[in-house]
Design an enzyme around this catalytic site. Structure first.
Site, PDB file in Angstrom:
ATOM      1  N   PHE A 149       0.811  -1.224   0.000  1.00  0.00           N
ATOM      2  CA  PHE A 149       0.000   0.000   0.000  1.00  0.00           C
ATOM      3  C   PHE A 149       0.839   1.266   0.000  1.00  0.00           C
ATOM      4  CE2 PHE A 149       1.011  -0.072   4.503  1.00  0.00           C
ATOM      5  CZ  PHE A 149       1.104   1.278   4.806  1.00  0.00           C
ATOM      6  N   LYS A 173      -1.248  -6.842  -9.268  1.00  0.00           N
ATOM      7  CA  LYS A 173      -2.200  -7.019  -8.151  1.00  0.00           C
ATOM      8  C   LYS A 173      -1.795  -5.986  -7.098  1.00  0.00           C
ATOM      9  CE  LYS A 173      -3.002  -8.309  -4.500  1.00  0.00           C
ATOM     10  NZ  LYS A 173      -3.395  -7.326  -3.437  1.00  0.00           N
ATOM     11  N   GLU A 176      -5.078  -3.699  -1.801  1.00  0.00           N
ATOM     12  CA  GLU A 176      -6.518  -3.438  -1.755  1.00  0.00           C
ATOM     13  C   GLU A 176      -6.836  -2.181  -0.946  1.00  0.00           C
ATOM     14  OE1 GLU A 176      -4.684  -5.810  -0.498  1.00  0.00           O
ATOM     15  OE2 GLU A 176      -5.709  -7.033   0.999  1.00  0.00           O
ATOM     16  N   ARG A 177      -5.803  -1.614  -0.270  1.00  0.00           N
ATOM     17  CA  ARG A 177      -6.065  -0.413   0.537  1.00  0.00           C
ATOM     18  C   ARG A 177      -6.043   0.861  -0.303  1.00  0.00           C
ATOM     19  NH1 ARG A 177      -1.836  -1.964   5.118  1.00  0.00           N
ATOM     20  NH2 ARG A 177      -2.124  -4.164   4.751  1.00  0.00           N
ATOM     21  N   SER A 226       5.467  -7.045   3.218  1.00  0.00           N
ATOM     22  CA  SER A 226       6.070  -7.372   4.512  1.00  0.00           C
ATOM     23  C   SER A 226       6.851  -8.688   4.423  1.00  0.00           C
ATOM     24  CB  SER A 226       4.981  -7.460   5.571  1.00  0.00           C
ATOM     25  OG  SER A 226       4.011  -8.387   5.156  1.00  0.00           O
ATOM     26  N   CYS A 281       9.544   1.782   3.308  1.00  0.00           N
ATOM     27  CA  CYS A 281      10.444   0.671   3.636  1.00  0.00           C
ATOM     28  C   CYS A 281      11.862   1.175   3.826  1.00  0.00           C
ATOM     29  CB  CYS A 281      10.406  -0.384   2.553  1.00  0.00           C
ATOM     30  SG  CYS A 281      11.100   0.221   1.033  1.00  0.00           S
ATOM     31  N   GLU A 382       9.025  -4.231  12.924  1.00  0.00           N
ATOM     32  CA  GLU A 382       8.913  -3.141  11.959  1.00  0.00           C
ATOM     33  C   GLU A 382       7.624  -2.392  12.302  1.00  0.00           C
ATOM     34  OE1 GLU A 382       7.880  -4.059   7.868  1.00  0.00           O
ATOM     35  OE2 GLU A 382       8.985  -2.306   7.176  1.00  0.00           O
TER      36      GLU A 382
HETATM   37  P1  NAD Z   1       1.631  -6.651   2.954  1.00  0.00           P
HETATM   38  O1  NAD Z   1       2.680  -7.687   3.019  1.00  0.00           O
HETATM   39  O2  NAD Z   1       0.518  -6.701   3.932  1.00  0.00           O
HETATM   40  O3  NAD Z   1       0.927  -6.661   1.514  1.00  0.00           O
HETATM   41  C1  NAD Z   1       1.671  -6.634   0.312  1.00  0.00           C
HETATM   42  C2  NAD Z   1       0.859  -7.299  -0.787  1.00  0.00           C
HETATM   43  O4  NAD Z   1       0.627  -8.668  -0.447  1.00  0.00           O
HETATM   44  C3  NAD Z   1      -0.511  -6.657  -0.994  1.00  0.00           C
HETATM   45  O5  NAD Z   1      -0.794  -6.623  -2.366  1.00  0.00           O
HETATM   46  C4  NAD Z   1      -1.455  -7.608  -0.254  1.00  0.00           C
HETATM   47  O6  NAD Z   1      -2.732  -7.640  -0.817  1.00  0.00           O
HETATM   48  C5  NAD Z   1      -0.766  -8.953  -0.424  1.00  0.00           C
HETATM   49  N1  NAD Z   1      -1.010  -9.858   0.704  1.00  0.00           N
HETATM   50  C6  NAD Z   1      -1.250  -9.519   1.995  1.00  0.00           C
HETATM   51  N2  NAD Z   1      -1.411 -10.627   2.736  1.00  0.00           N
HETATM   52  C7  NAD Z   1      -1.254 -11.681   1.912  1.00  0.00           C
HETATM   53  C8  NAD Z   1      -1.283 -13.107   2.096  1.00  0.00           C
HETATM   54  N3  NAD Z   1      -1.514 -13.652   3.282  1.00  0.00           N
HETATM   55  N4  NAD Z   1      -1.066 -13.891   1.022  1.00  0.00           N
HETATM   56  C9  NAD Z   1      -0.819 -13.347  -0.186  1.00  0.00           C
HETATM   57  N5  NAD Z   1      -0.783 -12.021  -0.414  1.00  0.00           N
HETATM   58  C10 NAD Z   1      -0.983 -11.186   0.615  1.00  0.00           C
HETATM   59  O7  NAD Z   1       2.378  -5.229   3.010  1.00  0.00           O
HETATM   60  P2  NAD Z   1       1.733  -3.789   3.151  1.00  0.00           P
HETATM   61  O8  NAD Z   1       1.235  -3.601   4.534  1.00  0.00           O
HETATM   62  O9  NAD Z   1       0.836  -3.499   2.003  1.00  0.00           O
HETATM   63  O10 NAD Z   1       3.044  -2.895   2.927  1.00  0.00           O
HETATM   64  C11 NAD Z   1       3.940  -2.583   3.944  1.00  0.00           C
HETATM   65  C12 NAD Z   1       5.104  -3.539   3.958  1.00  0.00           C
HETATM   66  O11 NAD Z   1       5.770  -3.527   2.705  1.00  0.00           O
HETATM   67  C13 NAD Z   1       6.176  -3.151   4.970  1.00  0.00           C
HETATM   68  O12 NAD Z   1       6.622  -4.324   5.591  1.00  0.00           O
HETATM   69  C14 NAD Z   1       7.259  -2.528   4.126  1.00  0.00           C
HETATM   70  O13 NAD Z   1       8.557  -2.565   4.681  1.00  0.00           O
HETATM   71  C15 NAD Z   1       7.176  -3.356   2.908  1.00  0.00           C
HETATM   72  N6  NAD Z   1       7.771  -2.678   1.779  1.00  0.00           N
HETATM   73  C16 NAD Z   1       8.998  -3.125   1.358  1.00  0.00           C
HETATM   74  C17 NAD Z   1       9.622  -2.481   0.316  1.00  0.00           C
HETATM   75  C18 NAD Z   1      10.965  -2.931  -0.154  1.00  0.00           C
HETATM   76  O14 NAD Z   1      11.414  -2.441  -1.172  1.00  0.00           O
HETATM   77  N7  NAD Z   1      11.641  -3.849   0.511  1.00  0.00           N
HETATM   78  C19 NAD Z   1       9.007  -1.391  -0.325  1.00  0.00           C
HETATM   79  C20 NAD Z   1       7.749  -0.986   0.123  1.00  0.00           C
HETATM   80  C21 NAD Z   1       7.143  -1.649   1.177  1.00  0.00           C
END
Ligand code: NAD
Length: 501
Positions: A149, A173, A176-177, A226, A281, A382
């Site tokens: 998101f 994909k 969804e937020r 994450s 991140c 985090e």
């Molecule tokens: P998230 O892991 O909750 O979601 C990321 C994606 O995965 C979304 O599209 C979500 O719909 C999907 N998803 C969520 N739960 C899932 C599951 N159980 N099975 C399959 N898909 C699933 O992350 P978020 O809260 O949207 O974003 C924040 C996180 O992203 C933080 O941990 C941040 O550090 C990380 N991030 C990392 C980078 C990087 O470059 N390393 C960059 C941006 C964000």
């Protein structure tokens, strides 16, 4: 209520699922739209559109692909403000920060406009008598992006311009937020002349992600999110035979040496910790104060933290907006409390920060916690909110050891006026992206972005040269054109060599 749909085969569609998720306005705490949550059938439709488009797109000339990307670049630039407003409405970050995200995404499009240069192969003449070798890189097929998101435009743009420029088709994909910006991106690609089916958006949650990971026609998966989910995606996509890069979470440290310019360091660390409400991140979440100037650093950071202007992202005077959801706010507030209970000193407490007229918004004020140690949840987790912990250590070696003991390895920075110390630091830290007096060292698009350890699962970083390598595979052609008039060599049954010296 407005419904945000998928984009499949060049048009909007609500698909076949009746599942929906609420899209909130983080600044008001109100529902503002709903987004469709795709089913297996919706994923199948998107992958089918992408598979069919791959046949011709992978054969389109480099000039044809480049021209589409140039037009797309111009359209994104022309709609930069529209994209920024969509980001702010659903994510909450301030509009100027959202515009910065689009601008950094645009850099990747500009990089991808040079695809003709990037895909130049290698040629070796006369590797053996009359034999030449050429190495080329060819597209993979249907590629997928699953994105978080916190950067709804920039993070997908780390992926799709490079994938598409390389001749692949793409299914995004998004989170969804904040699903709306991806729909405008799809429309801009259409207007740029990208053929239908080359870029598709499937909205959804885990059901959709699982269907993408299981689909036999998906060749490669790029994930950012994450760490727990990144690890699962990497395992599942690999088990299903797909090429995968899965970028995870982070805990980024800024080390401040005694010889640093404190005013400069505190200003930049404050910006890196509280900008975008800490939902980056590459945000700095731990300041590592080295030696005897920790008190001065904490004072300077506290002064900065109390002066950050917190308000709705649409207000041009705001410097920091709300966090993304009520659940995110509650989690951040709990973690701040856990630090206090564990004995850390809460120097600036943002838990009850009220924004007049936005009492229901998901606001948390900048928070500074001193005397944090590495056993505390507030250090280990985090937080992904506007919370900066200060950890005190004796010397640079202890700072490096602390960073290397952390499971994450995304970004880090050092503030110092010593070149020798900076060099010692950059060589010693086990982290993918390092800043020297630069707190958020996000690489420009023509380098690649990626962390180490639990911040990235897979072999390749995103965009830049590593992105081109990820979205292509090598083909090496060895050829000979026998001269009918020349005397024939006898055929040997030995393994072919390049001749003897
Ligand atoms: P998230 O892991 O909750 O979601 C990321 C994606 O995965 C979304 O599209 C979500 O719909 C999907 N998803 C969520 N739960 C899932 C599951 N159980 N099975 C399959 N898909 C699933 O992350 P978020 O809260 O949207 O974003 C924040 C996180 O992203 C933080 O941990 C941040 O550090 C990380 N991030 C990392 C980078 C990087 O470059 N390393 C960059 C941006 C964000």
């Amino acid at each position: 209520m407005r419904t945000i749909t998928h984009w499949i085969g060049g048009r909007e569609t609500a698909g076949d699922s009746d599942r929906r998720a609420t899209v909130w306005n983080p600044a008001t705490g109100q529902r503002q739209a709903q987004v469709v949550l795709g089913s297996k059938a919706d994923v199948a439709a998107a992958v089918a559109a992408a598979t069919s488009a791959f046949e011709s797109w992978s054969q389109a000339s480099l000039s044809a692909r480049t021209r589409v990307l140039f037009r797309f670049r111009e359209l994104v630039a022309a709609h930069l403000d529209d994209l920024a407003e969509l980001i702010t409405a659903e994510h909450g970050k301030v509009v100027s920060d959202a515009a910065g995200e689009v601008q950094r995404g645009l850099e990747v499009v500009e990089y991808a406009c040079g695809i003709a240069e990037l895909l130049k192969g290698e040629y070796s003449s006369e590797v053996s008598t009359g034999i030449d070798v050429v190495s080329v890189r060819e597209p993979l097929g249907v590629t997928v992006g699953i994105t978080p998101f916190n950067f709804p435009v920039m993070v997908p743009m780390w992926m799709h311009p490079v994938a598409i420029a390389c001749g692949n088709t793409f299914v995004l994909k998004p989170s969804e937020r904040d699903p709306s910006p991806s729909m405008l991106i799809a429309e801009l690609y259409r207007r740029a002349g990208l053929p239908d089916g080359v870029f598709n958006v499937v909205q959804g949650d885990r059901e959709c992600v699982d269907a993408l990971l299981e689909h036999p026609d998906v060749a490669a998966v790029s994930f950012v999110g994450s760490t727990a989910i990144a690890r699962q995606i990497h395992l599942k996509a690999s088990a299903n035979g797909k090429r995968v890069q899965a970028l995870g979470g982070a805990k980024n440290h800024a080390v401040v040496l005694p010889d640093a310019d404190l005013d400069f360091a505190s200003g930049h660390i404050s910006s890196a910790a509280f900008g975008s409400a800490g939902e980056r991140c590459m945000a700095i979440s731990a300041a590592v104060a080295v030696g005897d100037r920790a008190d001065g650093l904490v004072e300077a950071l506290a002064d900065r933290a109390t002066r950050v202007r917190v308000g709705p992202g649409t207000d041009p005077t705001s410097e920091m907006g709300p966090v993304v959801t009520r659940q995110a706010k509650e989690r951040i507030v709990d973690l701040i409390g856990s630090g206090e209970s564990a004995g850390a000193r809460l120097r600036v407490d943002g838990r009850n920060h009220l924004v007049p007229g936005h009492e229901e918004g998901f606001f948390v004020g900048p928070t500074l916690i001193d005397h944090v140690d590495t056993g505390m949840a507030v250090y280990r987790e985090e937080i992904f909110g506007p919370v900066l912990s200060v950890v005190r250590v004796d010397d640079i070696e202890a700072a490096i050891a602390l960073i290397n003991a952390n499971p994450y390895g995304n970004g880090t920075a050092i503030f110092t006026s010593s070149g020798a110390a900076a060099r010692r630091f950059r060589r010693g830290v086990q982290v993918g992206m390092v800043g020297v007096n630069v707190p958020v060292p996000v690489p420009v698009a023509y380098h690649s972005f990626g962390g180490w350890k639990d911040s990235l699962f897979g072999d390749r970083h995103v965009h830049g040269p590593e992105g081109v390598a990820f979205y292509t595979r090598a083909k090496v052609v060895t050829s000979r054109w026998p001269d009918r008039a020349a005397p024939r060599e006898s055929v040997s049954y030995d393994f072919p060599t390049g001749g003897t010296a």
